[in-house]
Design a protein around this motif. Structure first.
Motif, PDB file in Angstrom:
ATOM      1  N   ASP A 137       0.772  13.560  -5.141  1.00 56.94           N
ATOM      2  CA  ASP A 137      -0.517  12.872  -5.261  1.00 56.94           C
ATOM      3  C   ASP A 137      -1.481  13.665  -6.130  1.00 56.94           C
ATOM      4  O   ASP A 137      -2.373  13.090  -6.754  1.00 56.94           O
ATOM      5  CB  ASP A 137      -1.140  12.662  -3.879  1.00 56.94           C
ATOM      6  CG  ASP A 137      -0.403  11.579  -3.110  1.00 56.94           C
ATOM      7  OD1 ASP A 137       0.320  10.800  -3.744  1.00 56.94           O
ATOM      8  OD2 ASP A 137      -0.563  11.537  -1.882  1.00 56.94           O
ATOM      9  N   LYS A 224       2.981  -3.608   1.345  1.00 58.34           N
ATOM     10  CA  LYS A 224       3.741  -4.162   2.462  1.00 58.34           C
ATOM     11  C   LYS A 224       3.759  -3.200   3.648  1.00 58.34           C
ATOM     12  O   LYS A 224       3.536  -3.581   4.773  1.00 58.34           O
ATOM     13  CB  LYS A 224       5.178  -4.460   2.020  1.00 58.34           C
ATOM     14  CG  LYS A 224       5.276  -5.268   0.730  1.00 58.34           C
ATOM     15  CD  LYS A 224       5.054  -6.759   0.962  1.00 58.34           C
ATOM     16  CE  LYS A 224       5.411  -7.584  -0.262  1.00 58.34           C
ATOM     17  NZ  LYS A 224       4.319  -7.798  -1.196  1.00 58.34           N
ATOM     18  N   THR A 225       4.056  -1.932   3.374  1.00 62.02           N
ATOM     19  CA  THR A 225       4.140  -0.958   4.460  1.00 62.02           C
ATOM     20  C   THR A 225       3.352   0.296   4.058  1.00 62.02           C
ATOM     21  O   THR A 225       3.135   0.551   2.878  1.00 62.02           O
ATOM     22  CB  THR A 225       5.607  -0.525   4.695  1.00 62.02           C
ATOM     23  OG1 THR A 225       6.058   0.157   3.509  1.00 62.02           O
ATOM     24  CG2 THR A 225       6.498  -1.712   4.966  1.00 62.02           C
ATOM     25  N   ASP A 226       2.942   1.059   5.063  1.00 64.66           N
ATOM     26  CA  ASP A 226       2.232   2.310   4.773  1.00 64.66           C
ATOM     27  C   ASP A 226       3.115   3.255   3.964  1.00 64.66           C
ATOM     28  O   ASP A 226       2.650   4.040   3.153  1.00 64.66           O
ATOM     29  CB  ASP A 226       1.822   3.002   6.081  1.00 64.66           C
ATOM     30  CG  ASP A 226       0.510   2.437   6.603  1.00 64.66           C
ATOM     31  OD1 ASP A 226      -0.106   1.633   5.869  1.00 64.66           O
ATOM     32  OD2 ASP A 226       0.123   2.788   7.720  1.00 64.66           O
ATOM     33  N   ASP A 227       4.409   3.131   4.245  1.00 66.41           N
ATOM     34  CA  ASP A 227       5.382   3.959   3.576  1.00 66.41           C
ATOM     35  C   ASP A 227       5.334   3.734   2.067  1.00 66.41           C
ATOM     36  O   ASP A 227       5.276   4.668   1.274  1.00 66.41           O
ATOM     37  CB  ASP A 227       6.759   3.561   4.116  1.00 66.41           C
ATOM     38  CG  ASP A 227       7.786   4.613   3.780  1.00 66.41           C
ATOM     39  OD1 ASP A 227       7.406   5.796   3.748  1.00 66.41           O
ATOM     40  OD2 ASP A 227       8.948   4.231   3.546  1.00 66.41           O
ATOM     41  N   LYS A 228       5.358   2.471   1.692  1.00 69.50           N
ATOM     42  CA  LYS A 228       5.346   2.136   0.275  1.00 69.50           C
ATOM     43  C   LYS A 228       3.985   2.371  -0.351  1.00 69.50           C
ATOM     44  O   LYS A 228       3.865   2.612  -1.550  1.00 69.50           O
ATOM     45  CB  LYS A 228       5.712   0.653   0.100  1.00 69.50           C
ATOM     46  CG  LYS A 228       7.193   0.375   0.127  1.00 69.50           C
ATOM     47  CD  LYS A 228       7.464  -0.987  -0.480  1.00 69.50           C
ATOM     48  CE  LYS A 228       8.932  -1.169  -0.794  1.00 69.50           C
ATOM     49  NZ  LYS A 228       9.179  -2.508  -1.351  1.00 69.50           N
ATOM     50  N   ARG A 229       2.952   2.241   0.455  1.00 66.91           N
ATOM     51  CA  ARG A 229       1.588   2.267  -0.042  1.00 66.91           C
ATOM     52  C   ARG A 229       1.311   3.488  -0.927  1.00 66.91           C
ATOM     53  O   ARG A 229       0.807   3.365  -2.033  1.00 66.91           O
ATOM     54  CB  ARG A 229       0.632   2.242   1.157  1.00 66.91           C
ATOM     55  CG  ARG A 229      -0.819   2.220   0.791  1.00 66.91           C
ATOM     56  CD  ARG A 229      -1.705   2.382   2.038  1.00 66.91           C
ATOM     57  NE  ARG A 229      -2.968   2.949   1.630  1.00 66.91           N
ATOM     58  CZ  ARG A 229      -4.015   2.223   1.241  1.00 66.91           C
ATOM     59  NH1 ARG A 229      -3.940   0.918   1.277  1.00 66.91           N
ATOM     60  NH2 ARG A 229      -5.110   2.811   0.821  1.00 66.91           N
ATOM     61  N   SER A 230       1.674   4.678  -0.424  1.00 67.84           N
ATOM     62  CA  SER A 230       1.267   5.873  -1.168  1.00 67.84           C
ATOM     63  C   SER A 230       2.009   5.984  -2.497  1.00 67.84           C
ATOM     64  O   SER A 230       1.436   6.375  -3.507  1.00 67.84           O
ATOM     65  CB  SER A 230       1.462   7.128  -0.323  1.00 67.84           C
ATOM     66  OG  SER A 230       2.811   7.281  -0.009  1.00 67.84           O
ATOM     67  N   SER A 231       3.279   5.588  -2.519  1.00 63.86           N
ATOM     68  CA  SER A 231       3.988   5.702  -3.803  1.00 63.86           C
ATOM     69  C   SER A 231       3.526   4.618  -4.774  1.00 63.86           C
ATOM     70  O   SER A 231       3.441   4.840  -5.980  1.00 63.86           O
ATOM     71  CB  SER A 231       5.503   5.652  -3.598  1.00 63.86           C
ATOM     72  OG  SER A 231       5.916   4.344  -3.336  1.00 63.86           O
TER      73      SER A 231
END
Lengths: 271, 271
Positions: A137, A224-231
């Motif tokens: 990040d 869609k998901t928090d997981d995907k959000r950051s990338s």
């Protein structure tokens, strides 16, 4: 500004890049980095959340003759705050990240920085933690990456050495420029053209744009998901970061968000 | 020697210079110099009368991953013995001596060394004591001098840093030679690296994205007048064109348009 035209042309009056150390662990390494800066005429040091606090006696001790660099260091609570006023930012990293960013040698990076500085942009170089470097990040906030061409079998440079190599290339370039050599900027000079009309956006303006975009995308259920959000956010920041946006373009993009998302209209209705 | 002619020509088989430390004082500095050597693929270290004796636990500790360089270091009682088998010797010094010798930058010195090595000569680089450097009699043994272009107001480089800069220039040169270019990452070739994961978008994909964006902006009333419309579109196309978008990024951007436009429609419905 009192420098003469010939000083500007020769590169001697170019402001050197700001050196930003992210979460440095040992005061000794901060002091040695300050020494390396002073060796090559760099003076502006920023620290993001130094682990052992600030001021640091061990940093002062390790700086020896470069105490002024340590004493004038600015400390910031976050990386975003530390780079808010900068226009062009390069991140040093030991490995190629899965990011779409230009990868520069120290020599090429310094040429880019000099070209930007010559057009009035404030530039910085980012260095990560001693042990673990920069997080993805953090790297995503930079316009380009510096990778030092080390031996792949033994790639670990310590912090002050990485600072040293950037400072060394900076001074080589400035000295070369003042000797009338190698002042030709390959590539980036072209980018200078479009800056006549509008200043490049500061990091602060960019962050505000990112936050605007990300909050509206959040409201739209885009992540869609928090997981995907950051990338996904990282990829978007990379993409827009690469465009080297001007102030005017950031305003245009924010206008696009408002238009597409219809916020202004719905706000008017709610009120 | 089994290397092919093309390997020799490309620089990949050139033996790196021997690094000779004259009367180093601290084991820690020897270890750090060994690390700096390993960073850039140098392996042969010679020590002349190290002050605190040899072997040195502190040298091994400071070398960390470069223990092999320390363990294989050769120790000599005198400088003359340490350089007896060398053909070409360059001495690093912080100041210009009153001697008639070529004065080289690290970059130029490395080119000289490479040229000598290519013709089969054994080369070495001499580094002096931490505190006082090389004595005049020692410098006199060298063929040329290296002076690092430091800030005259703060000229003291530590031992390992001086070794680092020579190693760095060596590796830059060898890497450049093996690529047939000046530096490893210079220019547009660098940008080729990051496209491995995702192909650049075709013009067709870009145009489809532009049309998608522009039609949604039209639907949202973004373009105030026809007059402004064409220049706004041109500016947006410039902005996104400059980012050199990948296929994946174009898909992401189109996803953003769909999400934001959907948000506007849902906001309009709510009221």
């Amino acid at each position: 500004m009192s420098e003469t035209a010939s000083e500007v042309a020769s590169g001697t009056a170019l402001p050197p890049p700001v050196i930003i150390l992210v979460a440095p662990q040992l005061g000794e390494n901060i002091g040695q980095s300050a020494r390396a800066m002073a060796n090559f005429g760099l003076a502006s040091l920023r620290l993001v959340a130094p682990r052992d606090g600030w001021p640091s006696a061990s940093a002062l001790a390790a700086a020896s003759g470069a105490r002024h660099v340590v004493e004038n260091a600015e400390v910031f609570p976050s990386l975003e705050a530390a780079i808010a006023d900068l226009h062009y930012l390069v991140a040093t990293t030991a490995r190629i990240r899965e990011m779409v960013k230009p990868i520069l040698s120290p020599e090429t990076a310094v040429k880019q920085i000099a070209a930007k500085a010559a057009s009035g942009q404030r530039c910085g170089v980012l260095f990560g933690r001693e042990r673990s470097g920069l997080e993805n990040d953090e790297v995503a906030l930079a316009d380009a990456l510096i990778i030092v061409p080390v031996n792949p079998a033994f790639a670990s440079l310590n912090l002050a050495q990485a600072v040293l190599l950037v400072g060394y290339e900076w001074r080589k370039f400035v000295a070369g420029a003042s000797l009338g050599r190698a002042t030709q900027f390959d590539g980036p000079a072209a980018e200078g053209l479009y800056l006549n009309k509008s200043q490049p956006a500061t990091r602060e303006e960019l962050f505000a744009f990112f936050q605007h975009l990300e909050s509206e995308l959040g409201a739209a259920g885009f992540f869609k998901t928090d997981d995907k959000r950051s990338s996904m956010i990282r990829n978007m920041r990379n993409l827009f970061g690469r465009a080297a946006l001007t102030e005017q373009e950031v305003r245009t993009l924010r206008g696009i968000i408002v238009a597409l998302a219809g916020l202004r209209r719905s706000r008017n209705r709610v009120e």
